[in-house]
Motif scaffolding. Structure first.
Motif, PDB file in Angstrom:
ATOM      1  N   ILE A 297       8.671   2.915  -6.126  1.00 19.38           N
ATOM      2  CA  ILE A 297       8.172   1.571  -6.430  1.00 19.38           C
ATOM      3  C   ILE A 297       7.933   1.405  -7.924  1.00 19.38           C
ATOM      4  N   SER A 298       7.278   2.401  -8.540  1.00 17.39           N
ATOM      5  CA  SER A 298       6.991   2.352  -9.973  1.00 17.39           C
ATOM      6  C   SER A 298       6.822   3.777 -10.487  1.00 17.39           C
ATOM      7  N   GLU A 299       6.743   3.925 -11.827  1.00 17.54           N
ATOM      8  CA  GLU A 299       6.609   5.239 -12.444  1.00 17.54           C
ATOM      9  C   GLU A 299       5.575   5.186 -13.553  1.00 17.54           C
ATOM     10  N   ARG A 300       4.871   6.304 -13.737  1.00 19.25           N
ATOM     11  CA  ARG A 300       3.893   6.399 -14.806  1.00 19.25           C
ATOM     12  C   ARG A 300       3.701   7.853 -15.186  1.00 19.25           C
ATOM     13  N   ASN A 301       3.959   8.195 -16.469  1.00 16.72           N
ATOM     14  CA  ASN A 301       3.755   9.560 -16.967  1.00 16.72           C
ATOM     15  C   ASN A 301       4.412  10.620 -16.076  1.00 16.72           C
ATOM     16  N   ASN A 302       5.684  10.395 -15.735  1.00 13.88           N
ATOM     17  CA  ASN A 302       6.459  11.325 -14.919  1.00 13.88           C
ATOM     18  C   ASN A 302       5.980  11.418 -13.471  1.00 13.88           C
ATOM     19  N   TRP A 303       5.101  10.519 -13.056  1.00 15.47           N
ATOM     20  CA  TRP A 303       4.688  10.411 -11.659  1.00 15.47           C
ATOM     21  C   TRP A 303       5.323   9.160 -11.053  1.00 15.47           C
ATOM     22  N   CYS A 304       5.670   9.229  -9.773  1.00 16.93           N
ATOM     23  CA  CYS A 304       6.326   8.113  -9.103  1.00 16.93           C
ATOM     24  C   CYS A 304       5.464   7.610  -7.954  1.00 16.93           C
ATOM     25  N   GLU A 305       5.282   6.288  -7.915  1.00 18.08           N
ATOM     26  CA  GLU A 305       4.653   5.661  -6.764  1.00 18.08           C
ATOM     27  C   GLU A 305       5.735   5.419  -5.734  1.00 18.08           C
ATOM     28  N   ILE A 306       5.556   5.962  -4.543  1.00 16.19           N
ATOM     29  CA  ILE A 306       6.609   5.899  -3.537  1.00 16.19           C
ATOM     30  C   ILE A 306       6.133   5.186  -2.276  1.00 16.19           C
ATOM     31  N   GLU A 307       7.107   4.675  -1.537  1.00 21.03           N
ATOM     32  CA  GLU A 307       6.872   4.135  -0.204  1.00 21.03           C
ATOM     33  C   GLU A 307       7.629   5.014   0.773  1.00 21.03           C
ATOM     34  N   TYR A 308       6.941   5.483   1.813  1.00 23.91           N
ATOM     35  CA  TYR A 308       7.588   6.375   2.767  1.00 23.91           C
ATOM     36  C   TYR A 308       7.252   5.919   4.186  1.00 23.91           C
ATOM     37  N   ALA A 309       7.139   6.830   5.137  1.00 23.57           N
ATOM     38  CA  ALA A 309       7.050   6.501   6.563  1.00 23.57           C
ATOM     39  C   ALA A 309       6.046   5.394   6.870  1.00 23.57           C
ATOM     40  N   ASN A 310       6.521   4.405   7.639  1.00 24.80           N
ATOM     41  CA  ASN A 310       5.674   3.316   8.136  1.00 24.80           C
ATOM     42  C   ASN A 310       5.004   2.499   7.028  1.00 24.80           C
ATOM     43  N   GLY A 311       5.652   2.424   5.883  1.00 27.26           N
ATOM     44  CA  GLY A 311       5.138   1.597   4.798  1.00 27.26           C
ATOM     45  C   GLY A 311       4.006   2.211   3.993  1.00 27.26           C
ATOM     46  N   ASN A 312       3.700   3.500   4.208  1.00 29.86           N
ATOM     47  CA  ASN A 312       2.651   4.162   3.438  1.00 29.86           C
ATOM     48  C   ASN A 312       3.089   4.312   1.981  1.00 29.86           C
ATOM     49  N   THR A 313       2.126   4.275   1.058  1.00 28.68           N
ATOM     50  CA  THR A 313       2.425   4.440  -0.368  1.00 28.68           C
ATOM     51  C   THR A 313       1.501   5.486  -0.977  1.00 28.68           C
ATOM     52  N   GLY A 314       1.939   6.053  -2.085  1.00 27.39           N
ATOM     53  CA  GLY A 314       1.145   7.045  -2.808  1.00 27.39           C
ATOM     54  C   GLY A 314       1.916   7.556  -4.008  1.00 27.39           C
ATOM     55  N   TRP A 315       1.321   8.499  -4.719  1.00 23.01           N
ATOM     56  CA  TRP A 315       1.923   9.028  -5.951  1.00 23.01           C
ATOM     57  C   TRP A 315       2.361  10.475  -5.762  1.00 23.01           C
ATOM     58  N   VAL A 316       3.557  10.798  -6.273  1.00 26.42           N
ATOM     59  CA  VAL A 316       4.055  12.179  -6.241  1.00 26.42           C
ATOM     60  C   VAL A 316       4.601  12.538  -7.615  1.00 26.42           C
ATOM     61  N   ALA A 317       4.676  13.835  -7.889  1.00 28.49           N
ATOM     62  CA  ALA A 317       5.241  14.311  -9.147  1.00 28.49           C
ATOM     63  C   ALA A 317       6.734  13.999  -9.182  1.00 28.49           C
TER      64      ALA A 317
END
Length: 593
Positions: A297-317
Motif C-alpha cells: 500500500i505504501s512505503e516508509r524507511n524501507n518498511w512496507c505497509e501491506i494488505e494481506y488475508a481478509n483485508g488485514n493491514t500492517g507493516w513489514v520489513a
C-alpha cells in the motif's frame, strides 16, 4: 654548566609535553555511508568494546568524517559523531549535492537508431525494447560499459558505446525559501516514476531519508527548489528529486489525487513479522508464511505497509519482499491495435506452428518486422510478406506498438534473492600485484567487482562489496562481512603476478570440499568467456576462505606480470567478459544445487 644543562633538559621536557597534548585532527574522509544492517551500534571509539552512544537503522545515510582501520566515523547529528564497523555499511560516495559549482547529468543522447534496451547491464539480459536517436532519454545510472536509462515508460540498460551522456553546469547560488518555485495556490501533483524513491528532510542527497515512494504513487507538490520537489503525502512533507517524478498541474476544480500506488509482492522468508508501526519497535500483530502474496500500500524507511488475508493491514520489513512485475497473459490471445515484432538476430526461425519441432518456413534477419495477428502460449502469430501466417518464439524477439511482451527467465531466475558478497582484493596502502606497465591490482579488482555487482543486482540478488573505494580492509574483516550477512556465496577477486613473465592464465581457489562445485561452475564459465589459459581449480588455505563460513572462492583472473595479458586485462571488453563469466558461473551453480 651542569645546572644549565639541567634547566635545558627540563625546558625541552615541558616543550614536548605541551605539544604532545595538542590534538591534530586526521583528514576528513569524503562521502556518505548507508546502513546495511537492521540496527547498527554507533560507538564513542573505533573499538567493538567501547561505549554505544547511538543506534542507527537500515537504509539511513550519514556523512563520513574520519576513518581508522576497519572503522568509519560518521556524523549522526549536528552535535554527535561516532564510529561504526565498515563491513556493516555501504559506501554512498559521489552523491551529488544540489548546490555548488558541479556538473550533473542532464540526459542521454542516443547515437544510433533501434538501440537495444536490456533488462540488465549485459548481453545475457533480455532485450525489453528499443530507443531511437530522436527519443528523449533520461539518465539513471552507469558503469564503464553500460548506461541505465528511462524513456517513454521504458527503463533499462544500453551499451555506452552508442550513447553520449549530456551534462550541465550548476551555478552556485544562495537559495532561500522565498526563492522556491511554484505557486502553492495552484494545486500541482506528480506521479512517481520509480520504486523506492527516497523522501528526504531537505533538498539534498546528504539529508535524512524520511521514507520511500513506489512507482505510480501520486503526491501533492507544494513547491520546487532547483531540481527538487517539496511534496505532501499521507499528511507528511519532504523532498524528492524531480528526475524521478512526472510533474503536472491540476486544472479546474480537480484536486491532486491522493490515491496510493499499489503493487504486488511475495513473502521471501518464513514467519515474517507484521507490525503496527514501520520500525523494529512496532508491536508484532501477525506472522505471514513464506510464499504468501500481499499488496504493498505504501512505503516508509524501507518498511512496507501491506494488505494481506481478509483485508488485514500492517507493516513489514521491505527487504523480505519479492516484488512482482507485470507480464503478458498466458494462453491464446487475440492481439488488437498496431502491434509488430522486431527480429533481434540473423537466422531467426519462423515456423509453421507454435512449437520448436514445427517446420521452419522462413529464416528472418536482424531488424525485420512483422505484424502480429495473435498470441498462442509464448509464440507470436505473424503475417509474412506473401500474406501467409506463421509463428515465432516470443522470447527471442521484441515488440513495438500495442503488443504484449513475452520473456523467459534466463540466468537471473537462479540469482534472484541470493545474498552475494564480492571482495575486491587489496586496496588502500595494499596495492597488490604491480603490472609490467605499473598497473595496480587493487584498481583492477574494484573495476571487475563493480561490473559484477551491477549484473547481480539487475538479476535481483542482494550484493555487498567488502570495499567500495580505494580503502584498506583487513583479511578477517572481509570474511566477517560474508559471515555477518549470511551470504549464499563469497567471491574474492584478484589478479596474479610472478617473476616469470611468460606465465599466463586464470586460476580458481577454494578451501573446503563443499566449495568445489562452486569453484568448478565459476571457473568453467570464466575460461569459456575470457579465453585465457586454464590453470585449473585448486585447493588452498587462504585466510579469507578458511575463516569464511559461507561457500567461497578466490579468483586469480590473469597475470599482469605478462605484458600481453596485462593489456588484455586492462580493456573494457575483458572486464565485461570476466564479470559476465563470474555471473554466469554463479547462475549455473545455483541452478544445479
Amino acid at each position: 654548566m651542569l645546572q644549565k644543562l639541567h634547566i635545558l633538559a627540563i625546558g625541552l621536557l615541558l616543550f614536548s609535553t605541551v605539544f604532545a597534548t595538542v590534538h591534530i585532527p586526521s583528514a576528513h574522509a569524503d562521502g556518505t555511508i548507508e546502513v546495511s544492517t537492521d540496527v547498527l551500534n554507533v560507538r564513542d571509539k573505533p573499538d567493538a568494546n567501547s561505549l554505544v552512544i547511538s543506534k542507527v537503522l537500515r537504509g539511513e545515510t550519514y556523512p563520513v568524517v574520519d576513518t581508522k582501520g576497519e572503522w568509519i566515523k560518521v556524523q549522526v547529528t549536528s552535535s554527535k559523531a561516532g564510529w561504526v564497523a565498515s563491513y556493516l555499511v555501504t559506501d554512498k560516495q559521489g552523491s551529488p549535492s544540489p548546490s555548488g559549482n558541479s556538473e550533473s547529468t542532464d540526459g542521454v543522447q542516443v547515437l544510433t537508431d533501434d538501440l537495444r534496451v536490456r533488462s540488465g547491464p549485459g548481453t545475457s539480459f533480455n532485450v525489453i525494447g528499443f530507443v531511437q536517436s530522436s527519443d528523449s532519454v533520461s539518465f539513471l545510472d552507469q558503469n564503464e560499459n553500460w548506461v541505465k536509462i528511462r524513456t517513454s515508460g521504458l527503463e533499462g540498460w544500453v551499451s555506452s558505446e552508442f550513447v553520449s551522456i549530456q551534462t550541465k553546469k550548476k551555478k552556485k547560488k544562495e537559495t532561500t525559501d522565498s526563492q522556491e518555485q511554484g505557486n502553492e495556490s495552484t494545486p500541482r501533483s506528480a506521479t512517481i516514476l520509480t520504486d523506492g524513491l527516497n523522501i528526504r528532510s531537505e533538498p539534498s542527497t546528504q539529508s535524512k531519508v524520511l521514507g520511500t515512494l513506489s512507482n505510480g504513487t501520486v503526491v501533492e507538490v507544494l513547491s520546487q527548489k532547483s531540481s527538487w520537489l517539496k511534496i505532501s503525502f499521507e499528511g507528511e512533507t519532504g523532498w524528492i528529486h524531480s528526475d524521478y517524478a512526472d510533474l503536472h498541474t491540476d486544472s479546474g476544480n480537480e484536486a491532486p489525487s491522493k490515491k496510493k500506488g499499489k503493487s504486488s509482492a511475495t513473502i521471501s522468508v518464513s514467519g515474517l513479522n507484521v507490525r503496527n508501526e514501520p520500525n523494529l519497535n512496532g508491536k508484532i500483530i501477525d506472522q505471514i508464511s513464506q510464499g504468501t502474496e500481499v499488496t504493498i500500500i505504501s512505503e516508509r524507511n524501507n518498511w512496507c505497509e501491506i494488505e494481506y488475508a481478509n483485508g488485514n493491514t500492517g507493516w513489514v520489513a521491505g527487504w523480505f519482499l519479492e516484488r512482482k512485475s507485470l507480464s503478458a497473459n498466458p494462453g491464446n490471445v487475440n492481439v488488437t491495435g498496431d502491434g509488430s515484432i522486431i527480429i533481434l538476430d540473423n537466422g531467426t526461425n519462423i515456423r509453421s506452428e507454435p512449437s520448436t519441432t514445427a517446420k521452419v518456413v522462413y529464416r528472418a534477419n536482424e531488424g525485420e518486422t512483422f505484424s502480429i495477428k495473435g498470441l498462442e502460449d509464448d509464440w507470436y502469430k505473424i503475417e509474412l510478406s506473401d500474406g501467409t501466417t506463421a509463428y515465432v518464439a516470443g522470447w527471442i524477439v521484441t515488440t513495438k506498438g500495442q503488443a504484449p511482451t513475452i520473456t523467459r527467465a534466463g540466468s537471473e531466475q537462479y540469482l534472484r534473492n541470493k545474498v552475494i558478497v564480492i571482495d575486491p582484493g587489496h586496496g588502500g596502502k595494499d596495492v597488490g600485484a604491480i603490472g609490467v606497465q605499473g598497473t595496480y591490482e587493487k584498481d583492477l579488482t574494484l573495476r571487475t567487482s563493480r561490473l559484477l555487482q551491477d549484473k547481480l543486482k539487475a538479476a535481483g540478488a542482494t550484493v555487498y562489496l567488502t570495499r567500495q573505494n580505494d580503502s584498506f580492509v583487513s583479511l578477517p574483516a572481509r570474511a566477517r562481512t560474508a559471515n555477518h550477512h549470511g551470504a549464499d556465496v563469497f567471491i574474492s577477486v584478484h589478479y596474479d603476478s610472478i617473476d616469470d613473465s611468460s606465465v599466463t592464465g586464470t586460476t580458481t581457489f577454494y578451501y573446503g570440499g563443499a566449495d568445489q562445485q562452486l569453484a568448478d561452475s565459476v571457473h568453467q564459465s570464466l575460461i569459456q568467456l575470457t579465453n585465457l589459459r586454464d590453470r585449473n581449480v585448486r585447493q588452498e588455505n587462504y585466510l579469507v576462505l578458511r575463516e569464511n563460513m559461507q561457500p567461497s572462492l578466490l579468483l586469480e583472473l590473469g597475470y599482469i606480470s605478462n605484458r600481453g595479458e596485462e593489456l588484455t586485462i586492462l580493456s573494457s571488453d575483458f572486464q565485461e567478459r570476466a564479470a559476465t563469466g563470474i555471473y554466469q558461473g554463479l547462475a549455473h551453480y545455483f541452478r544445479d544445487r
